[in-house]
Design a protein around this motif. Sequence first.
Motif, mmCIF file in Angstrom:
data_model
loop_
_atom_site.group_PDB
_atom_site.id
_atom_site.type_symbol
_atom_site.label_atom_id
_atom_site.label_comp_id
_atom_site.label_asym_id
_atom_site.label_seq_id
_atom_site.Cartn_x
_atom_site.Cartn_y
_atom_site.Cartn_z
ATOM 1 N N TYR A 1 0.836 -1.205 0.000
ATOM 2 C CA TYR A 1 0.000 0.000 0.000
ATOM 3 C C TYR A 1 0.869 1.252 0.000
ATOM 4 C CZ TYR A 1 -3.660 3.271 1.501
ATOM 5 O OH TYR A 1 -4.528 4.327 1.589
ATOM 6 N N ASP B 1 0.032 4.835 -5.870
ATOM 7 C CA ASP B 1 -0.472 6.205 -5.956
ATOM 8 C C ASP B 1 -1.962 6.242 -5.654
ATOM 9 O OD1 ASP B 1 -1.740 5.195 -8.222
ATOM 10 O OD2 ASP B 1 -0.374 6.181 -9.626
ATOM 11 N N GLN B 2 -2.599 7.368 -5.953
ATOM 12 C CA GLN B 2 -4.021 7.532 -5.647
ATOM 13 C C GLN B 2 -4.910 6.629 -6.490
ATOM 14 O OE1 GLN B 2 -5.192 11.593 -6.530
ATOM 15 N NE2 GLN B 2 -3.643 11.735 -8.122
ATOM 16 N N ASN B 3 -4.337 6.028 -7.549
ATOM 17 C CA ASN B 3 -5.073 5.066 -8.367
ATOM 18 C C ASN B 3 -4.747 3.628 -8.000
ATOM 19 O OD1 ASN B 3 -6.358 7.078 -10.038
ATOM 20 N ND2 ASN B 3 -4.360 7.394 -10.999
ATOM 21 N N GLU B 4 -4.033 3.454 -6.901
ATOM 22 C CA GLU B 4 -3.649 2.141 -6.365
ATOM 23 C C GLU B 4 -2.644 1.418 -7.253
ATOM 24 O OE1 GLU B 4 -7.119 -0.183 -5.480
ATOM 25 O OE2 GLU B 4 -8.026 1.381 -4.237
ATOM 26 N N THR C 1 4.050 3.244 -8.099
ATOM 27 C CA THR C 1 4.618 4.499 -8.601
ATOM 28 C C THR C 1 5.960 4.248 -9.280
ATOM 29 O OG1 THR C 1 5.707 4.968 -6.496
ATOM 30 C CG2 THR C 1 3.473 5.844 -6.807
ATOM 31 N N GLU D 1 -0.912 16.778 -14.025
ATOM 32 C CA GLU D 1 -1.993 15.888 -13.627
ATOM 33 C C GLU D 1 -2.589 15.226 -14.866
ATOM 34 O OE1 GLU D 1 -6.160 15.984 -11.042
ATOM 35 O OE2 GLU D 1 -4.952 17.813 -11.294
#
Length: 247
Positions: free
Chosen positions: A11, A15-18, A21, A184
């Motif tokens: 975990y 990143d925020q999208n799982e 990275t 982004e």
Amino acid sequence: MGYEFLSRIRYSEVDQNEKLTIDHLADYFQDCTIYHDDSVGLGLAYWRERGAMWVTTSWKILFFDMPRCCDYVKVRTDAIQCRSFIGTRSFTLRSERGKLLAAAFAKFALLDSKTGKPVRILPEEGGAYGRSDPIPMEEEKQHIVLPADAEEKEPIVVGIHHLDPNHHVNNVQYIIMAMNYLPEGFTPKMMRFSYHLSALLGDVIIPKIAYSEHDVTGMLMREDGEMYAAFRFSDVLSEQDEKVAEL
């Protein structure tokens, strides 16, 4: 003769999208190198006693399908060549079922730990790693060139958290710095990084960044204008690099 290990995406690595990275992918490849060294009797203690250290001089990484949190992955490195003071390696990240998720090529230099000057690789050292054929990705013959419209960003002061056991900024820390300038929604498919000077504790790094339709190009500069590192992220692949995903 290469080295491979099985891992599971944490975990803390996504990143925020799982998804894994880029910097943690590079960490996996770097760790695989250290494990390979240790498995052939050339671990950290060996090089410390030898008064030498391996320093990354360049990366080229292709991203095909980054794994998600809790996925099992196979990480592998193969030594391609050791000549003079330069070593080259290939890397792969595969799913548990063998699908190629990412691939990389890297160059390393063996340097004296005190002087930073090149140290010749001994025949028995180079022989210990074995030799494999490189992944057939496109060879990058041109240096990374910073476009004229590059913008200077806020300086970065090197802190203790940037340093590795060689007491200089770890190569992955430069990648983290560069990732901060990705727009982004920009999803890289290829990253190149070249390293020129080692930054030390307290040094000031000045980023210069340029954007184009498919690329983010930058340099991490010293205050006197010399370069620590240069990089390029691209969201498209060449035809030859696209074919690597089929391996």
